[in-house]
Enzyme design. Structure first.
Site, PDB file in Angstrom:
ATOM      1  N   ASP A   8       0.879  -1.181   0.000  1.00  0.00           N
ATOM      2  CA  ASP A   8       0.000   0.000   0.000  1.00  0.00           C
ATOM      3  C   ASP A   8       0.918   1.234   0.000  1.00  0.00           C
ATOM      4  O   ASP A   8       2.136   1.102  -0.191  1.00  0.00           O
ATOM      5  CB  ASP A   8      -0.992  -0.023   1.166  1.00  0.00           C
ATOM      6  N   CYS A  65       3.258  -3.138   4.007  1.00  0.00           N
ATOM      7  CA  CYS A  65       2.432  -1.971   4.339  1.00  0.00           C
ATOM      8  C   CYS A  65       3.133  -1.244   5.479  1.00  0.00           C
ATOM      9  O   CYS A  65       4.326  -1.471   5.709  1.00  0.00           O
ATOM     10  CB  CYS A  65       0.983  -2.360   4.661  1.00  0.00           C
ATOM     11  N   THR A  67       2.762  -1.420   8.800  1.00  0.00           N
ATOM     12  CA  THR A  67       3.153  -2.343   9.870  1.00  0.00           C
ATOM     13  C   THR A  67       3.372  -3.768   9.392  1.00  0.00           C
ATOM     14  O   THR A  67       3.958  -4.576  10.111  1.00  0.00           O
ATOM     15  CB  THR A  67       2.036  -2.411  10.938  1.00  0.00           C
ATOM     16  N   HIS A  98      10.172 -24.010   9.177  1.00  0.00           N
ATOM     17  CA  HIS A  98       9.123 -24.666   9.963  1.00  0.00           C
ATOM     18  C   HIS A  98       7.730 -24.553   9.346  1.00  0.00           C
ATOM     19  O   HIS A  98       6.961 -25.497   9.394  1.00  0.00           O
ATOM     20  CB  HIS A  98       9.060 -24.065  11.375  1.00  0.00           C
ATOM     21  N   HIS A 134       7.008 -30.899  10.913  1.00  0.00           N
ATOM     22  CA  HIS A 134       6.581 -29.625  10.323  1.00  0.00           C
ATOM     23  C   HIS A 134       5.546 -29.859   9.218  1.00  0.00           C
ATOM     24  O   HIS A 134       4.585 -29.091   9.097  1.00  0.00           O
ATOM     25  CB  HIS A 134       7.794 -28.853   9.803  1.00  0.00           C
TER      26      HIS A 134
HETATM   27  C1  RB5 Z   1      -1.856   2.749   6.443  1.00  0.00           C
HETATM   28  O1  RB5 Z   1      -1.876   3.965   7.095  1.00  0.00           O
HETATM   29  C2  RB5 Z   1      -1.630   1.606   7.419  1.00  0.00           C
HETATM   30  O2  RB5 Z   1      -2.773   1.409   8.166  1.00  0.00           O
HETATM   31  C3  RB5 Z   1      -1.251   0.365   6.674  1.00  0.00           C
HETATM   32  O3  RB5 Z   1      -0.106   0.605   5.911  1.00  0.00           O
HETATM   33  C4  RB5 Z   1      -0.933  -0.863   7.500  1.00  0.00           C
HETATM   34  O4  RB5 Z   1      -0.011  -0.564   8.502  1.00  0.00           O
HETATM   35  C5  RB5 Z   1      -2.075  -1.629   7.987  1.00  0.00           C
HETATM   36  O5  RB5 Z   1      -1.922  -2.675   8.641  1.00  0.00           O
END
Ligand code: RB5
Length: 142
Positions: A8, A65, A67, A98, A134
């Site tokens: 994203d 993304c 996080t 694993h 596994h």
């Molecule tokens: C975008 O602001 C953020 O929410 C997205 O990149 C991600 O971290 C969502 O899990």
């Protein structure tokens, strides 16, 4: 190895740099977007990459993304997908050995680009252990 990659807006810059890295290493890569810094919805890109790996068109997927969490939540909804969110190289290696993970998720707001590069390299180069315990556990997931 054919790799599907997506991000994203939060992971856009990292994605572009990871694509360069993969191409330099000789991997075949398809970029499923996003294609700009403009705010967008991560489920759209996670779905495209997860479907492409689940249907066998690509061997592995990489999703980035902010996080890595949203991407991993979405990708793991698809049958046959084992998406691993990694922020360290130990986990990247272990999840290949694993879990035979087939999608790597990373958070561009969590780890440095150098760390993302190192994690990607190790995750791609590590083989599944093929150990019976596994295999059994993976079959239990399915
Ligand atoms: C975008 O602001 C953020 O929410 C997205 O990149 C991600 O971290 C969502 O899990």
């Amino acid at each position: 190895m054919k790799i599907a990659i997506g991000a994203d807006h939060g992971g856009y810059e990292y994605k572009n740099n990871i694509i360069d890295l993969l191409k330099n290493k000789g991997y075949e890569v398809k970029d499923f977007g996003t294609y700009s810094n403009e705010s967008c919805d991560y489920p759209e890109f996670a779905k495209k990459v997860a479907e492409s790996v689940a249907n066998g068109n690509f061997d592995r997927g990489i999703l980035i993304c902010g996080t890595g969490i949203g991407m991993s939540i979405v990708a793991n909804k698809f049958k046959g997908i084992r998406a691993a969110l990694c922020s360290d190289t130990f986990s990247a290696k272990a999840t290949r050995e694993h879990n035979n993970s087939n999608i790597l998720c990373m958070g561009a707001r969590v780890i440095s680009f150098e760390k993302a590069e190192e994690i990607t390299r190790i995750w791609l180069e590590t083989e599944f252990s093929q150990e019976e315990r596994h295999i059994r556990r993976i079959n239990m997931i399915e």
